[in-house]
Design a protein around this motif. Structure first.
Motif, short mmCIF file in Angstrom:
data_model
loop_
_atom_site.label_atom_id
_atom_site.label_comp_id
_atom_site.label_asym_id
_atom_site.label_seq_id
_atom_site.Cartn_x
_atom_site.Cartn_y
_atom_site.Cartn_z
N GLN A 97 29.25 48.28 48.39
CA GLN A 97 28.47 47.72 47.56
C GLN A 97 28.92 46.83 46.37
O GLN A 97 28.66 45.75 46.41
CB GLN A 97 27.67 48.87 46.81
N ASP A 98 30.06 47.41 45.95
CA ASP A 98 30.80 46.41 44.77
C ASP A 98 32.51 46.92 45.14
O ASP A 98 32.73 47.62 44.31
CB ASP A 98 30.33 46.71 43.59
N PRO A 99 33.11 46.37 45.97
CA PRO A 99 34.47 46.66 46.01
C PRO A 99 35.41 46.67 44.96
O PRO A 99 36.13 47.59 44.72
CB PRO A 99 35.21 45.96 47.28
N LEU A 100 35.27 45.81 44.01
CA LEU A 100 36.20 45.70 43.05
C LEU A 100 35.95 46.50 41.79
O LEU A 100 36.94 47.44 41.38
CB LEU A 100 35.78 44.05 42.28
N LYS A 105 39.29 51.77 40.01
CA LYS A 105 39.39 53.14 39.67
C LYS A 105 40.63 54.02 40.24
O LYS A 105 40.86 55.08 39.93
CB LYS A 105 38.17 54.12 40.05
N ILE A 106 41.15 53.41 40.95
CA ILE A 106 42.33 53.84 41.70
C ILE A 106 43.74 53.00 41.66
O ILE A 106 43.71 52.09 41.37
CB ILE A 106 42.11 53.66 43.40
N ASP A 107 44.65 53.99 41.28
CA ASP A 107 45.98 53.15 41.07
C ASP A 107 46.27 52.09 42.28
O ASP A 107 46.26 52.71 43.34
CB ASP A 107 47.01 54.31 41.20
N PRO A 108 46.67 50.81 41.90
CA PRO A 108 46.91 50.14 42.97
C PRO A 108 47.79 50.45 44.13
O PRO A 108 47.79 50.15 45.06
CB PRO A 108 47.42 48.72 42.35
N LYS A 109 48.90 51.15 43.46
CA LYS A 109 50.06 51.89 44.51
C LYS A 109 49.44 52.60 45.38
O LYS A 109 50.01 53.07 46.74
CB LYS A 109 51.01 52.37 43.80
N SER A 110 48.29 53.24 45.29
CA SER A 110 47.52 54.21 46.29
C SER A 110 46.81 53.58 47.46
O SER A 110 46.58 54.09 48.23
CB SER A 110 46.60 55.23 45.46
N ILE A 111 46.46 52.35 46.98
CA ILE A 111 45.69 51.31 48.21
C ILE A 111 46.55 51.14 49.00
O ILE A 111 46.20 50.79 50.31
CB ILE A 111 44.91 50.34 47.26
N GLY A 112 48.10 51.01 48.94
CA GLY A 112 48.81 50.34 50.01
C GLY A 112 49.46 49.18 49.92
O GLY A 112 48.61 48.11 50.08
N VAL A 113 50.48 48.87 49.11
CA VAL A 113 50.83 47.58 48.87
C VAL A 113 52.17 47.36 49.37
O VAL A 113 53.03 46.34 48.90
CB VAL A 113 50.96 47.35 47.19
N LEU A 129 51.34 44.81 39.29
CA LEU A 129 49.94 44.96 40.04
C LEU A 129 48.83 45.00 39.04
O LEU A 129 47.73 44.50 39.34
CB LEU A 129 50.08 46.38 40.63
N ASP A 130 48.93 45.59 37.78
CA ASP A 130 48.07 45.51 36.88
C ASP A 130 47.68 44.01 36.22
O ASP A 130 46.50 43.84 36.43
CB ASP A 130 48.55 46.29 35.32
N ALA A 131 48.53 43.40 36.41
CA ALA A 131 48.06 41.85 35.89
C ALA A 131 47.26 41.23 37.13
O ALA A 131 46.32 40.41 36.74
CB ALA A 131 49.42 41.08 35.93
N VAL A 132 47.54 41.49 38.23
CA VAL A 132 46.80 40.88 39.63
C VAL A 132 45.34 41.49 39.53
O VAL A 132 44.48 40.99 39.57
CB VAL A 132 47.34 41.15 40.92
N VAL A 133 45.31 43.04 39.23
CA VAL A 133 44.07 43.64 39.24
C VAL A 133 42.96 42.93 37.89
O VAL A 133 42.02 42.41 38.17
CB VAL A 133 43.85 45.00 39.12
N GLU A 134 43.82 42.76 36.92
CA GLU A 134 43.26 42.20 35.72
C GLU A 134 42.60 40.46 35.94
O GLU A 134 41.38 40.41 35.57
CB GLU A 134 43.87 42.03 34.32
N ASP A 135 43.51 39.94 36.63
CA ASP A 135 43.09 38.62 37.13
C ASP A 135 41.76 38.76 37.98
O ASP A 135 40.97 37.80 37.76
CB ASP A 135 44.24 37.98 37.52
N CYS A 136 41.88 39.43 38.75
CA CYS A 136 40.60 39.59 39.78
C CYS A 136 39.44 39.97 38.99
O CYS A 136 38.30 39.31 39.12
CB CYS A 136 40.88 40.63 40.71
N PRO A 150 36.75 52.45 33.95
CA PRO A 150 37.84 51.75 34.37
C PRO A 150 37.88 50.36 34.56
O PRO A 150 38.81 49.31 34.60
CB PRO A 150 38.01 52.33 35.49
N LEU A 151 36.42 49.67 34.95
CA LEU A 151 36.36 48.52 35.38
C LEU A 151 36.52 47.62 33.89
O LEU A 151 36.86 46.81 33.77
CB LEU A 151 35.00 48.26 36.00
N LEU A 152 35.72 48.19 32.95
CA LEU A 152 35.60 47.54 31.50
C LEU A 152 37.00 47.32 31.09
O LEU A 152 37.61 46.39 30.20
CB LEU A 152 34.57 48.23 30.56
N THR A 153 37.94 48.24 31.14
CA THR A 153 39.26 48.51 30.64
C THR A 153 39.99 47.11 31.08
O THR A 153 40.87 46.91 30.56
CB THR A 153 39.85 49.85 30.94
N ARG A 154 39.76 46.87 32.42
CA ARG A 154 40.35 45.52 32.80
C ARG A 154 40.16 44.16 32.30
O ARG A 154 40.55 43.22 32.53
CB ARG A 154 40.16 45.71 34.49
#
Length: 415
Positions: A97-100, A105-113, A129-136, A150-154
């Motif tokens: 529905q809304d991937p982003l 909510k998941i640590d980027p390292k757990s998604i497979g980087v 990784l945090d910078a990339v997520v925040e940019d997205c 978690p989304l608003l925190t970014r």
């Protein structure tokens, strides 16, 4: 439902899915790409054939990190009364529905980087990784009336505490009607509002501009445009023909330079534009569900799951990624695989070799490549096959001799 081993209640499962789809008006089924994914995909396909009136559609979704989320403290707060496995299922559906919104909510390292993520500085990795997520998140923007903590925190300028305050205020007072209403949130001051407002969207609010990326500070520029066009803001939004008749430089001043005004024009032409590309998914071949189903020479569609210096890993729907070696990515020399493919890309590949015992699959994107001699290995054959899982592969060594990849690599060195 129990469609698979040991019960194998296929018909009963189909009936239950059809009944639940009708009861809850389901139009799309999200299937995780983990254990029994292809079998479940076949199950839903059979439901669609037997019960056409249900008008179901199905799609396979990456469940990377879903188990991490389902066992997390945040998931326990979101769904305190649900079993861990059900939380995981909810996550898989939500990320369609809304991937982003779900993946933050998941640590980027757990998604497979990548396979070397543990060999680098963990502090630097986490920061990048945090910078990339925040940019997205800031590029896409968030709906302030549905966004999670978690989304608003970014969002730029918002801390975890402020994000929680926004959600608490929303729960207590109902949906926000405007961006200005955010100023009523406890501890959200003018400076924070200035930083965050452009990334927060209020769809169907009192001011149509609140659902765009135009910052409230720039609203006076839009008001000048409204006056010149003699139209309402609702009429202007999306009317690219009318906007192209205006000269952006006319609306510049000491506060707003030409680049800012041009960005405002772009947003008015395509309000709420989403920078993400059209969502597509690979169509896996029917009857190819396990590594043993593969035959050299098969041409299949797959999804790139990871890109390394030595090539690209591709999911072709058999629960084991295959490898396209860097020398087989293109008919021309490839120095960096990232210039040819990227994670998530859908590509066509040909099967070169299959090593059943080692569960290794050699693929090529060059359709003219022919499978090598001794191409299918049903038992161990020393040195055959290329390193084809993320842990065993090593980019600083050529593939072992005796296969198509090795010959391609040798040819590349001669050239």
């Amino acid at each position: 439902i129990y469609p698979h081993e040991p019960r194998c209640d296929w018909d009963g499962s189909m009936s239950t899915i059809a009944r639940l789809a009708a009861k809850h008006q389901v139009s799309l089924v999200a299937i995780g790409n983990g254990t029994a994914s292809r079998e479940t995909d076949k199950l839903v396909q059979d439901v669609m054939k037997r019960y056409p009136e249900a008008r179901l559609q199905k799609i396979v979704v990456s469940e990377a990190g879903a188990s991490v989320y389902s066992a997390s403290e945040f998931a326990a707060k979101e769904f305190p009364d649900l079993d861990v496995s059900i939380r995981g299922a909810v996550s898989i559906a939500r990320r369609l529905q809304d991937p982003l919104a779900e993946l933050v909510k998941i640590d980027p390292k757990s998604i497979g980087v990548g396979q070397y993520q543990h060999d680098v500085s963990q502090t630097k990795l986490a920061r990048n990784l945090d910078a990339v997520v925040e940019d997205c998140v800031n590029a896409v923007g968030v709906d302030v009336n549905t966004a999670s903590v978690p989304l608003l925190t970014r969002i730029s300028g918002l801390t975890a505490g402020l994000a929680a305050n926004i959600v608490s205020y929303r729960d207590a007072n109902g949906a926000f009607r405007s961006r200005d209403e955010l100023k009523k949130v406890p501890r959200l001051g003018d400076k924070t509002f200035e930083q965050a407002a452009g990334f927060l969207r209020v769809p169907n609010g009192d001011n149509p501009l609140d659902s765009s990326s135009v910052h409230p500070e720039a609203y006076p520029v839009v008001e000048k445009i409204i006056v010149d066009l003699n139209k309402s803001i609702k009429e202007i939004l999306g009317d690219s023909r009318a906007l192209k008749g205006l000269n952006p430089s006319k609306y510049t001043d000491e506060r707003f330079g030409l680049p800012t005004v041009q960005d405002i024009f772009k947003e008015l032409e395509k309000p709420g534009r989403d920078p993400r590309p059209e969502f597509k998914t690979a169509t896996f071949a029917d009857g190819v569900e396990k590594v043993s189903d593969l035959r050299p020479g098969m041409i299949l569609e797959g999804v790139v799951t990871n890109v390394a210096a030595f090539g690209a890993f591709v999911d072709i729907g058999v629960h084991q990624d295959g490898l396209v070696h860097v020398s087989a990515l293109s008919n021309t020399f490839v120095k960096d695989p990232h210039t040819v493919v990227k994670a998530g890309q859908i590509i066509k590949v040909k099967v070169l070799e299959v090593d059943l015992q080692r569960q290794r699959i050699a693929l090529t994107m060059r359709m003219g490549d022919e499978p090598s001699e001794g191409k299918r290995h049903d038992s161990a054959q020393a040195g055959r096959g290329v390193p084809l899982n993320h842990q065993q592969a090593r980019h600083n060594a050529p593939p072992p001799a005796g296969n198509a990849m090795a010959s391609a690599f040798a040819k590349l060195k001669r050239e």
